[in-house]
Design a protein around this motif. Structure first.
Motif, PDB file in Angstrom:
ATOM      1  N   PHE A 465      94.183 -41.317 -21.689  1.00  0.00           N
ATOM      2  CA  PHE A 465      95.201 -40.535 -22.388  1.00  0.00           C
ATOM      3  C   PHE A 465      96.460 -41.362 -22.637  1.00  0.00           C
ATOM      4  O   PHE A 465      97.096 -41.233 -23.685  1.00  0.00           O
ATOM      5  N   ASN A 466      96.812 -42.222 -21.687  1.00  0.00           N
ATOM      6  CA  ASN A 466      97.957 -43.103 -21.919  1.00  0.00           C
ATOM      7  C   ASN A 466      97.672 -44.080 -23.060  1.00  0.00           C
ATOM      8  O   ASN A 466      98.540 -44.355 -23.898  1.00  0.00           O
ATOM      9  N   GLU A 467      96.445 -44.608 -23.082  1.00  0.00           N
ATOM     10  CA  GLU A 467      96.081 -45.541 -24.153  1.00  0.00           C
ATOM     11  C   GLU A 467      96.082 -44.840 -25.509  1.00  0.00           C
ATOM     12  O   GLU A 467      96.529 -45.398 -26.515  1.00  0.00           O
ATOM     13  N   TYR A 468      95.570 -43.614 -25.536  1.00  0.00           N
ATOM     14  CA  TYR A 468      95.588 -42.859 -26.790  1.00  0.00           C
ATOM     15  C   TYR A 468      97.029 -42.598 -27.231  1.00  0.00           C
ATOM     16  O   TYR A 468      97.375 -42.809 -28.406  1.00  0.00           O
ATOM     17  N   ALA A 469      97.870 -42.159 -26.297  1.00  0.00           N
ATOM     18  CA  ALA A 469      99.267 -41.887 -26.638  1.00  0.00           C
ATOM     19  C   ALA A 469      99.960 -43.143 -27.151  1.00  0.00           C
ATOM     20  O   ALA A 469     100.728 -43.100 -28.124  1.00  0.00           O
ATOM     21  N   LYS A 470      99.671 -44.261 -26.509  1.00  0.00           N
ATOM     22  CA  LYS A 470     100.263 -45.533 -26.934  1.00  0.00           C
ATOM     23  C   LYS A 470      99.818 -45.890 -28.346  1.00  0.00           C
ATOM     24  O   LYS A 470     100.623 -46.358 -29.166  1.00  0.00           O
ATOM     25  N   SER A 471      98.550 -45.633 -28.656  1.00  0.00           N
ATOM     26  CA  SER A 471      98.035 -45.952 -29.992  1.00  0.00           C
ATOM     27  C   SER A 471      98.681 -45.103 -31.074  1.00  0.00           C
ATOM     28  O   SER A 471      98.728 -45.490 -32.237  1.00  0.00           O
ATOM     29  N   GLN A 472      99.207 -43.929 -30.668  1.00  0.00           N
ATOM     30  CA  GLN A 472      99.860 -43.026 -31.612  1.00  0.00           C
ATOM     31  C   GLN A 472     101.381 -43.190 -31.612  1.00  0.00           C
ATOM     32  O   GLN A 472     102.080 -42.450 -32.312  1.00  0.00           O
ATOM     33  N   ILE A 481     100.456 -34.556 -25.151  1.00  0.00           N
ATOM     34  CA  ILE A 481      99.206 -34.412 -25.888  1.00  0.00           C
ATOM     35  C   ILE A 481      98.712 -32.988 -25.685  1.00  0.00           C
ATOM     36  O   ILE A 481      98.585 -32.531 -24.550  1.00  0.00           O
ATOM     37  N   PRO A 482      98.409 -32.261 -26.757  1.00  0.00           N
ATOM     38  CA  PRO A 482      97.946 -30.875 -26.601  1.00  0.00           C
ATOM     39  C   PRO A 482      96.702 -30.794 -25.728  1.00  0.00           C
ATOM     40  O   PRO A 482      95.797 -31.626 -25.837  1.00  0.00           O
TER      41      PRO A 482
END
Length: 499
Positions: A465-472, A481-482
């Protein structure tokens, strides 16, 4: 001697403050109507007031007949004029600040904060601490170091209106008596790179006498994990005098087990409900769930039953009309010039004397691809109940519908990052499905009627989730993140992190 003096002054202030707040708790219904009429009278000559005939509004019913529920898109033409420095548009003067937030449909949103509204943002947080001190009869934390983590306090100015993130704006209003004990440094708070910022915060705090730490749960987890990885110790070993966590932004409950594990000892928790539009509620009773709704903080509240939200004939209820354990879309009228504004949050009343709420979701965050309308509160409670029966810990999760599977019936997919995996994933999955069915009859009907198959679980890698948030570009700060969605936009991107 100085520490003893500070502690006793804080205790005296807190007890006096809590006594003064008794009046609004007893007279919320009456005071709310008086507040609305006062706001309308103040704004009669504004552009919005003239266009909506404020001069003929003499009751809540008049207001509801003349002022429709709005969202940001509805108010945007007025806000664009305010951004150009025009006064007397939504409120009598130009705002003192614009809190800039990231919107999904409107791009960046500019939420006005008037000179009348700003003090209530600070007062809400102060009141939360004063209630805690008075109820616990303990103000030891005032003698230690405190983190008030916020986004960058750097503000830009256009036509005399300072603009920035709410947390950065609030940084300019932290009382002087707390500034000496406040961490991290101003320079560190100015950093935009979140990972580098957390590393720097660790450098500045790891050897300090930390007694209060404030932040949204995902940030707290990230900060605590990095500390424990660096030192090989639990947080209470590193900070033995840590007394209090102040959280907000998202429901704390799904993080509680993981947080307790990281802390390794008892720390009190205060949950709060702040937003750019106002400071709405805080936890004032630590023996049970629920946040005290602040009905005397310049905000008039309306509540639309969630099942009616978005419909032309939706009822707009006030405090006197609400029922316990029902979900309502939260509608605000504020002393910063927001009129019947839908903030997007969903609340549920659990007490009416005084009025206490739970934040149960977002009007735009739900799963209803098959008509089930599952909301955040239901999935979080289902997860909480499942974790109580299985020795597992989660870091984060996201639920999305799978409408067109390659084979078999459609289903709900739960993408979960486990801190500690369950011993039997299939038993965990079955329990989670049962718990959600128990909380949402429509979902249960779909399973029973063989319209849906029971939910599936996709396990994600550590830090997914941190990696996804960073990518966004949404790592850190107040970004969230919802927990669930009605489409697969997030789920499809999280799939790349699956085990």
């Amino acid at each position: 001697m100085l520490n003893f003096f500070k502690k006793n002054v804080a205790l005296a202030w807190a007890k006096k403050h809590v006594q003064k707040t008794g009046e609004f708790k007893k007279n919320s219904v009456r005071n709310q109507e008086a507040l609305l009429l006062s706001l309308v009278k103040t704004a009669q000559k504004t552009l919005f007031g003239r266009e909506h005939d404020f001069e003929s509004i003499h009751s809540v019913e008049d207001f509801q007949n003349k002022v429709p529920v709005s969202d940001y898109e509805d108010l945007k033409p007025y806000i664009e004029r305010v951004k150009k420095g025009q006064a007397n548009i939504l409120w009598t003067e130009t705002p003192e600040y614009f809190a800039k937030t990231s919107g999904t449909t409107s791009g960046s949103k500019y939420i006005p904060i008037s000179k009348e509204g700003m003090p209530f943002q600070v007062a809400g947080a102060q009141s939360a601490l004063f209630h805690y001190i008075a109820r616990k009869n303990n103000a030891d934390f005032v003698n230690g170091k405190m983190i008030f983590l916020q986004g960058s306090p750097e503000l830009k100015e256009n036509f005399g209106i300072k603009t920035g993130r709410l947390s950065g704006i609030v940084a300019h209003h932290i009382p002087k008596y707390l500034q000496k004990n406040r961490l991290p440094s101003w320079e560190t708070n100015m950093m935009e790179d979140w990972e580098a910022k957390v590393d720097k915060i660790i450098e500045e705090t790891e050897h300090e006498n930390m007694t209060l730490i404030s932040g949204i749960p995902p940030w707290l987890v990230m900060y605590f994990e990095k500390l424990t990885e660096k030192h090989g110790k639990k947080i209470k070993q590193l900070f033995p005098n840590l007394q209090l966590l102040v959280t907000g932004g998202v429901n704390y409950e799904p993080y509680r087990d993981k947080m307790n594990d990281l802390l390794g000892g008892k720390v009190d928790i205060i949950q709060t409900f702040p937003a750019s539009e106002g400071f709405f509620a805080f936890q004032d009773d630590y023996t049970k769930e629920g946040l005290l709704l602040l009905t005397d903080h310049g905000i008039f509240y309306e509540f639309i039953p969630l099942e009616e939200y978005g419909k032309p004939d939706a009822r707009r209820l006030t405090l006197k009309d609400v029922e316990l354990n029902k979900d309502y879309a939260l509608i605000l009228t504020t002393n910063s010039g927001l009129w019947a504004y839908s903030i997007g949050d969903v609340v549920r009343f659990i007490d009416q004397d005084p009025y206490r709420i739970l934040v149960s979701g977002r009007t735009k965050h739900f799963t209803s691809a098959f008509g089930e309308h599952v909301i955040a509160f239901e999935v979080e409670e289902a997860m909480k109940a499942t974790l109580e029966k299985h020795t597992a810990q989660i870091t984060e999760f996201h639920l999305a519908p799978q409408v067109n599977p390659s084979e078999g019936l459609p289903y709900h997919e739960w993408l979960i990052e486990f801190e500690k995996k369950p011993e039997d994933l299939e038993l965990f999955r079955g329990e989670l499905d049962r718990q959600l069915r128990a909380r949402n009859t429509y979902y249960d009907d779909l399973i029973t009627g063989n319209i849906l198959q029971p939910l599936t679980i996709t396990m994600l890698k550590k830090n997914a989730f941190n990696e996804y948030a960073k990518s966004q570009g949404k790592l850190g700060g107040q970004n969230k993140i919802p927990r669930l969605a009605n489409d697969r936009k997030i789920a499809d991107q999280l799939e790349i992190y699956k085990l």
